[in-house]
Design a protein around this motif. Structure first.
Motif, PDB file in Angstrom:
ATOM      1  N   SER A   2       0.842  -1.184   0.000  1.00  0.00           N
ATOM      2  CA  SER A   2       0.000   0.000   0.000  1.00  0.00           C
ATOM      3  C   SER A   2       0.887   1.248   0.000  1.00  0.00           C
ATOM      4  O   SER A   2       1.779   1.376   0.838  1.00  0.00           O
ATOM      5  N   SER A   4       0.849   5.477   0.118  1.00  0.00           N
ATOM      6  CA  SER A   4       0.018   6.632   0.456  1.00  0.00           C
ATOM      7  C   SER A   4       0.917   7.848   0.610  1.00  0.00           C
ATOM      8  O   SER A   4       2.142   7.731   0.676  1.00  0.00           O
ATOM      9  N   ARG A   6       1.151  11.605   2.917  1.00  0.00           N
ATOM     10  CA  ARG A   6       0.654  12.279   4.115  1.00  0.00           C
ATOM     11  C   ARG A   6       1.307  13.652   4.207  1.00  0.00           C
ATOM     12  O   ARG A   6       2.514  13.769   4.017  1.00  0.00           O
ATOM     13  N   GLU A  58       4.540   7.050   1.929  1.00  0.00           N
ATOM     14  CA  GLU A  58       4.546   5.894   2.822  1.00  0.00           C
ATOM     15  C   GLU A  58       4.294   4.600   2.058  1.00  0.00           C
ATOM     16  O   GLU A  58       3.514   4.574   1.111  1.00  0.00           O
ATOM     17  N   ARG A  61       2.265   2.226   5.442  1.00  0.00           N
ATOM     18  CA  ARG A  61       2.209   3.166   6.570  1.00  0.00           C
ATOM     19  C   ARG A  61       3.557   3.495   7.206  1.00  0.00           C
ATOM     20  O   ARG A  61       3.610   4.081   8.283  1.00  0.00           O
ATOM     21  N   LEU A 103      -0.645   9.632  -6.939  1.00  0.00           N
ATOM     22  CA  LEU A 103      -1.451  10.134  -5.823  1.00  0.00           C
ATOM     23  C   LEU A 103      -1.308  11.651  -5.677  1.00  0.00           C
ATOM     24  O   LEU A 103      -2.290  12.366  -5.447  1.00  0.00           O
ATOM     25  N   ARG A 107      -4.260  14.430  -6.284  1.00  0.00           N
ATOM     26  CA  ARG A 107      -4.681  15.235  -5.144  1.00  0.00           C
ATOM     27  C   ARG A 107      -4.508  16.733  -5.390  1.00  0.00           C
ATOM     28  O   ARG A 107      -5.317  17.555  -4.933  1.00  0.00           O
TER      29      ARG A 107
END
Length: 158
Positions: A2, A4, A6, A58, A61, A103, A107
């Motif tokens: 995964s 991501s 942040r 990440e 996570r 991503l 965004r």
């Protein structure tokens, strides 16, 4: 796996990690004073600029890299510039950078500019590959003063 992103502002506890990663990035690009203290000073300066965002990339996570972007509205459009983009050496060639770039572009919608040193062949190949997939050939590329400037538009999640 995964991937991501942040915003650092929402996770201030990651600042020490970012200082270390930024110092590693500085060493990789050949900065002479690539210490964590020097990285913190340079980052502080960049982050004080209006419209600058620090993003932590990440994997599952855990921090794997970072991106610094700046944005401003001009002529009724949002314009973004990728200032720095770094994935830890041990996390490269796993698709993390490409996934994080998608991503980020989804965004932060608008017109984008990515500037890469002409001599950084690995980065140029990476961005050409990512943008060919993301922007489906709707990119422009120009050379100026030892840099390659790539432009394209993002319109949000696909």
């Amino acid at each position: 796996m995964s991937v991501s992103i942040r915003e650092l502002q929402r996770s201030p506890g990651l600042r020490p990690w970012l200082d270390q990663a930024y110092a590693a990035w500085m060493q990789e690009i050949g900065a002479r004073d690539a210490t964590v203290a020097a990285a913190r000073v340079e980052l502080d300066s960049a982050l004080r600029a209006f419209g600058t965002f620090a993003l932590i990339i990440e994997r599952d996570r855990l921090p794997a890299g970072f991106a610094l972007i700046s944005g401003a509205a001009a002529d009724g459009a949002q314009r973004w510039r990728l200032l720095d983009f770094f994935v830890l050496a041990e996390m490269r060639r796993l698709g993390i950078g490409a996934a994080a770039a998608r991503l980020i572009f989804d965004r932060f919608v608008g017109d984008w500019q990515i500037v890469t040193l002409s001599k950084d062949r690995a980065a140029l190949a990476f961005w050409r590959r990512v943008l060919a997939r993301y922007a489906s050939g709707r990119t422009s590329e120009a050379r100026s003063a030892g840099e390659v400037i790539q432009r394209f538009s993002s319109s949000g999640a696909r």
